[in-house]
Structures are given as structure tokens and as C-alpha cells.
Design an enzyme around this catalytic site. Structure first.
Site, mmCIF file in Angstrom:
data_model
loop_
_atom_site.group_PDB
_atom_site.id
_atom_site.type_symbol
_atom_site.label_atom_id
_atom_site.label_comp_id
_atom_site.label_asym_id
_atom_site.label_seq_id
_atom_site.Cartn_x
_atom_site.Cartn_y
_atom_site.Cartn_z
ATOM 1 N N TYR A 286 -7.325 106.357 103.616
ATOM 2 C CA TYR A 286 -7.796 107.131 104.830
ATOM 3 C C TYR A 286 -6.134 107.459 105.545
ATOM 4 O O TYR A 286 -6.156 108.746 105.789
ATOM 5 C CB TYR A 286 -8.672 106.283 105.723
ATOM 6 C CG TYR A 286 -8.900 106.627 106.939
ATOM 7 C CD1 TYR A 286 -9.293 108.121 107.153
ATOM 8 C CD2 TYR A 286 -9.231 105.738 108.030
ATOM 9 C CE1 TYR A 286 -9.659 108.482 108.662
ATOM 10 C CE2 TYR A 286 -9.414 106.048 109.307
ATOM 11 C CZ TYR A 286 -9.550 107.421 109.755
ATOM 12 O OH TYR A 286 -9.859 107.849 110.961
ATOM 13 N N ILE A 287 -5.790 106.324 106.036
ATOM 14 C CA ILE A 287 -4.566 106.514 106.759
ATOM 15 C C ILE A 287 -3.418 107.025 105.907
ATOM 16 O O ILE A 287 -2.737 107.901 106.444
ATOM 17 C CB ILE A 287 -4.038 105.272 107.441
ATOM 18 C CG1 ILE A 287 -5.223 104.667 108.348
ATOM 19 C CG2 ILE A 287 -2.910 105.444 108.532
ATOM 20 C CD1 ILE A 287 -4.981 103.176 108.804
ATOM 21 N N SER B 5 -1.801 95.280 111.589
ATOM 22 C CA SER B 5 -3.044 95.268 112.350
ATOM 23 C C SER B 5 -3.005 94.518 113.604
ATOM 24 O O SER B 5 -2.649 93.449 113.740
ATOM 25 C CB SER B 5 -4.233 95.065 111.460
ATOM 26 O OG SER B 5 -5.328 94.651 112.379
ATOM 27 N N LYS C 91 -2.242 90.015 106.468
ATOM 28 C CA LYS C 91 -1.239 90.763 107.557
ATOM 29 C C LYS C 91 -0.195 89.868 108.055
ATOM 30 O O LYS C 91 0.798 90.360 108.211
ATOM 31 C CB LYS C 91 -2.136 91.475 108.440
ATOM 32 C CG LYS C 91 -3.190 92.659 107.789
ATOM 33 C CD LYS C 91 -2.264 93.714 107.341
ATOM 34 C CE LYS C 91 -3.277 94.596 106.597
ATOM 35 N NZ LYS C 91 -2.653 95.656 105.737
ATOM 36 N N TYR D 280 -8.279 88.473 105.234
ATOM 37 C CA TYR D 280 -7.650 89.971 105.298
ATOM 38 C C TYR D 280 -6.547 89.683 106.480
ATOM 39 O O TYR D 280 -5.556 90.402 106.273
ATOM 40 C CB TYR D 280 -8.805 90.946 105.709
ATOM 41 C CG TYR D 280 -8.202 92.005 106.442
ATOM 42 C CD1 TYR D 280 -7.547 93.079 105.866
ATOM 43 C CD2 TYR D 280 -8.313 92.068 107.824
ATOM 44 C CE1 TYR D 280 -6.958 94.169 106.526
ATOM 45 C CE2 TYR D 280 -7.859 93.086 108.465
ATOM 46 C CZ TYR D 280 -7.099 94.140 108.004
ATOM 47 O OH TYR D 280 -6.488 95.375 108.546
ATOM 48 N N SER E 212 -9.219 102.668 93.956
ATOM 49 C CA SER E 212 -10.352 101.585 94.250
ATOM 50 C C SER E 212 -11.352 101.984 95.155
ATOM 51 O O SER E 212 -12.239 101.566 95.261
ATOM 52 C CB SER E 212 -9.489 100.338 94.232
ATOM 53 O OG SER E 212 -8.726 99.984 95.356
ATOM 54 N N ASP F 221 -1.756 105.134 93.835
ATOM 55 C CA ASP F 221 -3.001 104.559 94.330
ATOM 56 C C ASP F 221 -3.991 104.126 92.986
ATOM 57 O O ASP F 221 -3.812 104.833 91.885
ATOM 58 C CB ASP F 221 -3.816 105.726 94.935
ATOM 59 C CG ASP F 221 -4.881 104.912 96.145
ATOM 60 O OD1 ASP F 221 -4.636 105.168 97.315
ATOM 61 O OD2 ASP F 221 -5.645 104.325 95.587
ATOM 62 N N ASN F 222 -4.556 103.109 93.190
ATOM 63 C CA ASN F 222 -5.505 102.785 92.212
ATOM 64 C C ASN F 222 -6.745 103.473 92.194
ATOM 65 O O ASN F 222 -7.720 103.018 91.372
ATOM 66 C CB ASN F 222 -5.707 101.192 92.105
ATOM 67 C CG ASN F 222 -6.058 100.734 93.047
ATOM 68 O OD1 ASN F 222 -6.691 101.242 93.975
ATOM 69 N ND2 ASN F 222 -6.192 99.354 93.003
ATOM 70 N N PHE G 159 0.549 101.220 102.396
ATOM 71 C CA PHE G 159 -0.616 101.100 102.876
ATOM 72 C C PHE G 159 -1.730 100.409 101.904
ATOM 73 O O PHE G 159 -2.693 99.985 102.122
ATOM 74 C CB PHE G 159 -1.507 102.561 102.903
ATOM 75 C CG PHE G 159 -0.795 103.535 104.113
ATOM 76 C CD1 PHE G 159 -1.131 103.166 105.309
ATOM 77 C CD2 PHE G 159 0.241 104.472 103.719
ATOM 78 C CE1 PHE G 159 -0.422 103.929 106.498
ATOM 79 C CE2 PHE G 159 0.794 105.267 104.736
ATOM 80 C CZ PHE G 159 0.526 105.248 106.033
ATOM 81 N N ASN H 195 -7.454 100.401 116.389
ATOM 82 C CA ASN H 195 -8.472 100.989 115.427
ATOM 83 C C ASN H 195 -8.426 102.605 115.327
ATOM 84 O O ASN H 195 -8.839 103.539 116.213
ATOM 85 C CB ASN H 195 -9.917 100.707 116.381
ATOM 86 C CG ASN H 195 -10.192 99.229 116.437
ATOM 87 O OD1 ASN H 195 -9.655 98.574 116.538
ATOM 88 N ND2 ASN H 195 -11.557 98.999 115.884
HETATM 89 C C1 UD1 Z 1 -11.549 95.350 112.059
HETATM 90 C C2 UD1 Z 1 -10.574 94.501 111.918
HETATM 91 C C3 UD1 Z 1 -9.411 95.141 111.930
HETATM 92 C C4 UD1 Z 1 -9.388 95.968 110.694
HETATM 93 C C5 UD1 Z 1 -10.377 96.885 110.741
HETATM 94 C C6 UD1 Z 1 -10.555 97.833 109.335
HETATM 95 C C7 UD1 Z 1 -10.308 92.206 113.164
HETATM 96 C C8 UD1 Z 1 -10.497 91.630 114.235
HETATM 97 N N1 UD1 Z 1 -10.546 93.485 113.195
HETATM 98 O O1 UD1 Z 1 -11.375 96.101 113.229
HETATM 99 O O2 UD1 Z 1 -8.033 94.170 111.734
HETATM 100 O O3 UD1 Z 1 -7.887 96.641 110.606
HETATM 101 O O4 UD1 Z 1 -11.780 96.171 110.898
HETATM 102 O O5 UD1 Z 1 -11.382 97.394 108.513
HETATM 103 O O6 UD1 Z 1 -10.637 91.532 111.964
HETATM 104 N N2 UD1 Z 1 -19.687 97.949 115.544
HETATM 105 C C9 UD1 Z 1 -20.997 97.978 116.093
HETATM 106 N N3 UD1 Z 1 -21.660 98.419 114.988
HETATM 107 C C10 UD1 Z 1 -21.398 98.825 113.705
HETATM 108 C C11 UD1 Z 1 -19.969 98.511 113.523
HETATM 109 C C12 UD1 Z 1 -19.138 97.909 114.235
HETATM 110 O O7 UD1 Z 1 -21.364 97.719 116.963
HETATM 111 O O8 UD1 Z 1 -21.990 99.271 112.685
HETATM 112 C C13 UD1 Z 1 -18.544 97.346 116.657
HETATM 113 C C14 UD1 Z 1 -17.986 95.863 116.221
HETATM 114 O O9 UD1 Z 1 -18.789 95.039 116.679
HETATM 115 C C15 UD1 Z 1 -16.644 96.045 117.181
HETATM 116 C C16 UD1 Z 1 -16.274 97.515 117.082
HETATM 117 O O10 UD1 Z 1 -17.596 98.095 116.730
HETATM 118 O O11 UD1 Z 1 -16.749 95.617 118.394
HETATM 119 C C17 UD1 Z 1 -15.229 98.166 116.079
HETATM 120 O O12 UD1 Z 1 -15.775 97.747 114.856
HETATM 121 P P1 UD1 Z 1 -14.932 97.847 113.448
HETATM 122 O O13 UD1 Z 1 -15.055 99.491 113.393
HETATM 123 O O14 UD1 Z 1 -15.827 97.205 112.344
HETATM 124 O O15 UD1 Z 1 -13.559 97.497 113.948
HETATM 125 P P2 UD1 Z 1 -12.896 96.114 114.092
HETATM 126 O O16 UD1 Z 1 -13.725 94.769 113.938
HETATM 127 O O17 UD1 Z 1 -12.379 96.290 115.218
#
Ligand code: UD1
Length: 345
Positions: A14-15, A128, A157, A153, A37, A34-35, A84, A183
Site C-alpha cells: 500500500y504505502i 509508526s 517497530k 508488531y 505475501s 516484494d514477496n 516498507f 494513520n
Molecule cells: C493500528 C496500529 C498501527 C498500525 C496500523 C496498521 C496500534 C496502536 N496501532 O492502527 O500502529 O500501523 O494499525 O495496521 O497498534 N475501528 C473501528 N472499526 C473497525 C476498524 C477500526 O471502529 O472496523 C477503529 C479502531 O477502534 C480505531 C480506529 O478505527 O479507533 C483506527 O483503527 P485502525 O485502522 O485499525 O488503525 P489503528 O488501530 O489506529
């Protein structure tokens, strides 16, 4: 003057794919390893359609030292690396810690080992905001304390940042820029590349756009009882193309020896905290498409609120996240529509 070659590990992801586009647009030669995966060879077509240039591609795993060595032998003009290549699902890392430590750490160590042998001048590392855990206050600067990681994970980092720092402090003949992403969301405005998660998405935006198009019935909002204005979690959602552009600046800085220190660390975020419910509202406003959603319980391990103080990157790199959240949401939706039109999902 032609620019040197950059190795983009995980470059069909992605990034990585968005960064490959920006590197090519800036005149760099790119080789991707890239593998596959968690990505697909077709991404190379997307990059080529956008830029008019097909990046060189090696299908191999960065933990495979002989394959990686062969790549550097084949491309002696590699002067910089953007790393990445890593596993990135928080939940999976709890289930399969060895896989995460092996993939993420062995990849990095192989690269660090090969860099001096092949005269590579610098490495940009994808880190991250997870390293800050639940911050004591927001917005978060680079000086905020590193909190104990809550998943393997996240730990990879933190450990990777330490490994890079130790190696450079030992006198290694190269530089590094560590980028702490908040994010990353959205897709290239052409909708020719974007995020394509395997299976049921764990991250918010792919789940949201898949719900909006009818692949998923309903988006679950994990918690509305947090200490935030609307009770849902707050994040700093940064446009992936804006994020990609910061990598080009970081590469230039390393290769031209413009850094203030041999290892530099930058937060990459917008500086704006947006709640999950606000993000859903932004998507609906920007696209006119409703997202069925319901509030459910909290997700274990979630951070309540975290957003960046991006001033260090703004001032030192001369970089700023510029795309509005509404434009970013439109790009995410356009990408989801493209996936449907292309018969991908
Ligand atoms: C997480 C990791 C981050 C990583 C990223 C990529 C942590 C704290 N954060 O980010 O380091 O780079 O994933 O995989 O470990 N949400 C919902 N419903 C959903 C999905 C998400 O409400 O179906 C909410 C989550 O509760 C959160 C927000 O959306 O509050 C963002 O979630 P997400 O996109 O999974 O990213 P992070 O958890 O912030």
C-alpha cells in the site's frame, strides 16, 4: 543529471506503491523487492500507468539473504533504500510473534548488513506512532516517551528503531531517516493503486469502503465510551500520497547529506485529530454514500486518542500534509469503485 536508484522493499504494498510513484515522478530509478505475501504483481501495472515507467521488480523475500545479495549485485547503482517490507497486522502479531519478529527484524538486519558492502548511503525506515502507545498528551512530538509496546508488531517497530540507531552509532557509513506514520488512508487520485487488504479488513478505512459498497453489511465502531468529545477513538488520518511525498524528501536529504544527525526521526501526520465517528461523517459528506454502522464494544489494545505534532517535519523537511480529509475520503471511495469495475472485489 540522472538520479540514483532507490530500492523499495515492500514496494508493491500500500504505502510502498504510492512511494514508488512519487520517486519515479521525482526522477529516481526504482527497483522493488516484494514477496507478494500481501500484495499483487498487478500493482506494477498501476505504477506504470500513472508514471509511464515500469519499475524493476524482484520477487523475493528480504529475509532471504542470498536473494537479497543477488539483487544488490544485479543493481550496483542502488544508493538508497526505503524499507516498507514488514508484516503489519496487530492482531496477527499477537498470534504469531515469531513470524513478526523474523520477518520484520531479519529483513532490517539483512539490509543493514548489505548496505556498507554495496555502498548504499541511506535507509528510510517505516515506523509508526504505535511507538508512543497511549500518549500522556496530544499532539505528540518526537520527544514523547516511547511506551512499552502492546503487541509484537509494535515491538518490532521499537526494536527496529533501536537497531538502526545502534548500527549508526557504531560508525556505519550510512544515514537513516525514521518516519513515524500516524494513520495512512486514501488512495492515489487516479484510483490505479490503493490499499488492497487480504480477507476481512482489520483497519477502519478498507472496512468502511467495503461496507459502503455492500461487501460488508455494517461497520462496527469499536467503542463510544472513550474520554473524547463523541466517545469514539481519535486518530490522525494522513493521506497516503502526502505521506509518500515525505519519503522522497527524506531520501534526498540522506543522499545529499543534508541531515542534522546521522539518524533523524520525524512524525508524519496532519496535526488534526479526528474521531472515528467524524471520519464516517466526512466520508458520507464527501461521497454522498451512507455507511451503515453500529456501536459495539471496545477493541482490545486500542489507543484512546493520538494525533501528531508534525511541526518537526514541516519545518525541517519542508513537508506538509496538504490533502483535505474529504478529498482523501473521495480517493478511498474512487479506489473501491475501481476494484468493483475491475472485477477484483
Ligand atoms: C493500528 C496500529 C498501527 C498500525 C496500523 C496498521 C496500534 C496502536 N496501532 O492502527 O500502529 O500501523 O494499525 O495496521 O497498534 N475501528 C473501528 N472499526 C473497525 C476498524 C477500526 O471502529 O472496523 C477503529 C479502531 O477502534 C480505531 C480506529 O478505527 O479507533 C483506527 O483503527 P485502525 O485502522 O485499525 O488503525 P489503528 O488501530 O489506529
Amino acid at each position: 543529471m540522472t538520479k540514483p536508484r532507490i530500492l523499495v522493499t515492500g514496494g508493491t504494498g500500500y504505502i510502498g506503491s504510492h512511494t514508488a510513484v512519487e520517486l519515479i515522478n521525482a526522477g529516481y530509478k526504482v527497483v522493488i523487492i516484494d514477496n507478494l505475501s500481501n500484495s499483487n504483481r498487478d500493482v506494477l501495472d498501476g505504477i506504470e500507468k500513472i508514471t509511464g515507467v515500469r519499475p524493476d521488480f524482484v520477487e523475493a523475500d528480504c529475509t532471504d539473504m542470498p536473494a537479497l545479495t543477488a539483487l544488490f549485485e544485479k543493481y550496483p547503482d542502488i544508493k538508497g533504500i526505503i524499507n516498507f517490507a514488514a508484516s503489519k497486522a496487530v492482531g496477527e502479531s499477537v498470534e504469531k510473534p515469531v513470524l513478526y519478529y523474523r520477518n520484520n527484524l531479519n529483513t532490517l538486519m539483512n539490509l543493514l548488513d548489505l548496505m556498507p558492502r554495496f555502498g548504499v548511503k541511506g535507509i528510510v525506515f517505516s515506523s509508526s506512532c504505535t511507538v508512543y502507545g497511549e500518549p500522556d498528551s496530544n499532539p505528540v512530538t518526537e520527544a514523547a516517551p516511547i511506551k512499552k509496546a502492546t503487541s509484537p508488531y509494535g515491538n518490532t517497530k521499537q526494536i527496529s528503531e533501536e537497531i538502526i540507531t545502534d548500527v549508526i552509532n557504531s560508525g556505519a557509513p550510512f544515514k537513516s531517516v525514521i518516519l513515524r506514520y500516524f494513520n495512512p488512508v486514501g488512495a492515489h487520485p487516479s484510483a490505479l493503486i490503493g490499499e488492497l487488504p487480504n480477507g476481512v479488513p482489520q483497519n477502519l478505512i478498507p472496512y468502511l469502503t467495503q461496507t459502503a459498497i455492500g461487501i460488508r453489511k455494517e461497520l462496527s465502531v469499536f467503542g463510544n465510551d472513550y474520554d473524547t468529545p463523541d466517545g469514539s477513538c481519535i486518530r490522525d488520518f494522513i493521506n497516503v500520497v502526502d505521506l509518500a511525498k515525505a519519503h522522497v524528501i527524506a531520501v534526498e536529504r540522506m543522499l545529499d547529506d543534508k541531515g542534522e544527525a546521522p539518524v533523524e526521526i520525524f512524525n508524519l501526520g496532519t496535526g488534526i485529530g479526528l474521531s472515528v465517528l467524524e471520519l464516517i461523517a466526512s466520508f458520507e459528506r464527501a461521497t454522498g454514500v451512507k455507511v451503515p454502522h453500529k456501536i459495539v464494544g471496545r477493541r482490545t489494545g486500542d489507543i484512546e486518542k493520538v494525533w501528531a505534532d508534525p511541526r518537526h517535519a514541516n519545518e525541517v523537511l519542508g513537508w506538509k500534509a496538504e490533502t483535505s480529509i474529504d478529498d482523501t475520503m473521495r480517493s478511498a471511495w474512487k479506489w473501491q469503485l475501481h476494484l468493483r469495475e475491475a472485477g477484483i472485489m
